[in-house]
Design a protein around this motif. Structure first.
Motif, short mmCIF file in Angstrom:
data_model
loop_
_atom_site.label_atom_id
_atom_site.label_comp_id
_atom_site.label_asym_id
_atom_site.label_seq_id
_atom_site.Cartn_x
_atom_site.Cartn_y
_atom_site.Cartn_z
N PRO A 1 0.82 -1.22 0.00
CA PRO A 1 0.00 0.00 0.00
C PRO A 1 0.86 1.27 0.00
N THR A 2 1.98 1.23 0.67
CA THR A 2 2.87 2.39 0.70
C THR A 2 3.44 2.65 -0.69
N GLN A 3 3.83 1.60 -1.38
CA GLN A 3 4.33 1.76 -2.74
C GLN A 3 3.24 2.30 -3.66
N ASN B 1 0.65 4.10 -2.79
CA ASN B 1 0.41 5.50 -2.43
C ASN B 1 1.48 6.41 -3.02
N ALA B 2 2.72 5.98 -3.02
CA ALA B 2 3.80 6.79 -3.59
C ALA B 2 3.56 7.03 -5.08
N VAL B 3 3.13 5.99 -5.79
CA VAL B 3 2.84 6.13 -7.22
C VAL B 3 1.67 7.10 -7.42
N SER B 4 0.65 7.00 -6.59
CA SER B 4 -0.51 7.90 -6.69
C SER B 4 -0.10 9.35 -6.42
N ILE B 5 0.74 9.54 -5.41
CA ILE B 5 1.20 10.89 -5.09
C ILE B 5 2.02 11.46 -6.24
N GLU B 6 2.87 10.64 -6.84
CA GLU B 6 3.65 11.11 -7.98
C GLU B 6 2.76 11.54 -9.13
N SER B 7 1.68 10.82 -9.35
CA SER B 7 0.73 11.18 -10.40
C SER B 7 0.07 12.53 -10.10
N GLU C 1 10.58 15.07 -3.29
CA GLU C 1 11.68 14.46 -2.54
C GLU C 1 11.17 13.43 -1.54
N ILE C 2 10.12 13.79 -0.82
CA ILE C 2 9.55 12.86 0.17
C ILE C 2 9.05 11.60 -0.52
N THR C 3 8.37 11.77 -1.64
CA THR C 3 7.83 10.62 -2.37
C THR C 3 8.97 9.74 -2.86
N GLU C 4 10.04 10.34 -3.34
CA GLU C 4 11.19 9.55 -3.79
C GLU C 4 11.82 8.80 -2.62
N GLU C 5 11.90 9.46 -1.48
CA GLU C 5 12.45 8.80 -0.29
C GLU C 5 11.57 7.63 0.15
N ILE C 6 10.27 7.80 0.05
CA ILE C 6 9.35 6.70 0.39
C ILE C 6 9.56 5.53 -0.56
N ARG C 7 9.66 5.82 -1.86
CA ARG C 7 9.89 4.75 -2.83
C ARG C 7 11.23 4.04 -2.57
N ASP C 8 12.27 4.83 -2.27
CA ASP C 8 13.58 4.24 -1.96
C ASP C 8 13.50 3.37 -0.71
N ALA C 9 12.80 3.86 0.31
CA ALA C 9 12.67 3.09 1.55
C ALA C 9 11.93 1.78 1.29
N SER D 1 12.18 -3.99 0.80
CA SER D 1 11.91 -5.21 0.04
C SER D 1 13.19 -5.99 -0.23
N SER D 2 14.26 -5.28 -0.57
CA SER D 2 15.54 -5.94 -0.82
C SER D 2 16.05 -6.64 0.44
#
Length: 104
Positions: A13-15, A17-23, A74-82, A87-88
């Motif tokens: 869900p976090t991933q 949400n990040a995609v939705s926010i980027e949109s 920046e926050i959205t990118e940090e969320i995606r990176d986190a 996951s890794s």
């Protein structure tokens, strides 16, 4: 999904949400470009002290909106990176556990 300290961790869900926010931010960027273009057209047809006051206020507000947009990106990118890092790490832990089970 992972379980840590008795808590389930749902990263999907976090991933999402990040995609939705980027949109939304992409749409916001396009709206800001159109707004600035409209303001430039308006500025060409209007002069005087009221024009200068309005233009200064618009510029301040536009810069504030741009700063917020940049911070949100920046926050959205940090969320995606986190999410990616989490996951890794989760995959690495899973692989280690599988190696222990196979070897043991």
């Amino acid at each position: 999904m992972a379980i840590q300290n008795g808590f389930e961790v749902h990263i999907e869900p976090t991933q999402t949400n990040a995609v939705s926010i980027e949109s939304v931010l992409s749409n916001m960027q396009q709206d800001m470009i159109r707004m600035r273009s409209s303001m430039e057209a308006l500025n060409a047809r209007w002069t005087g002290p009221s024009h200068d006051t309005f233009t200064a206020a618009f510029s301040r507000d536009f810069e504030t909106a741009l700063d917020i947009w940049e911070d949100m990106m920046e926050i959205t990118e940090e969320i995606r990176d986190a999410c990616s890092d989490y996951s890794s790490c989760e995959r690495e832990v899973y692989d280690v556990i599988q190696a222990i089970r196979i070897g043991g």
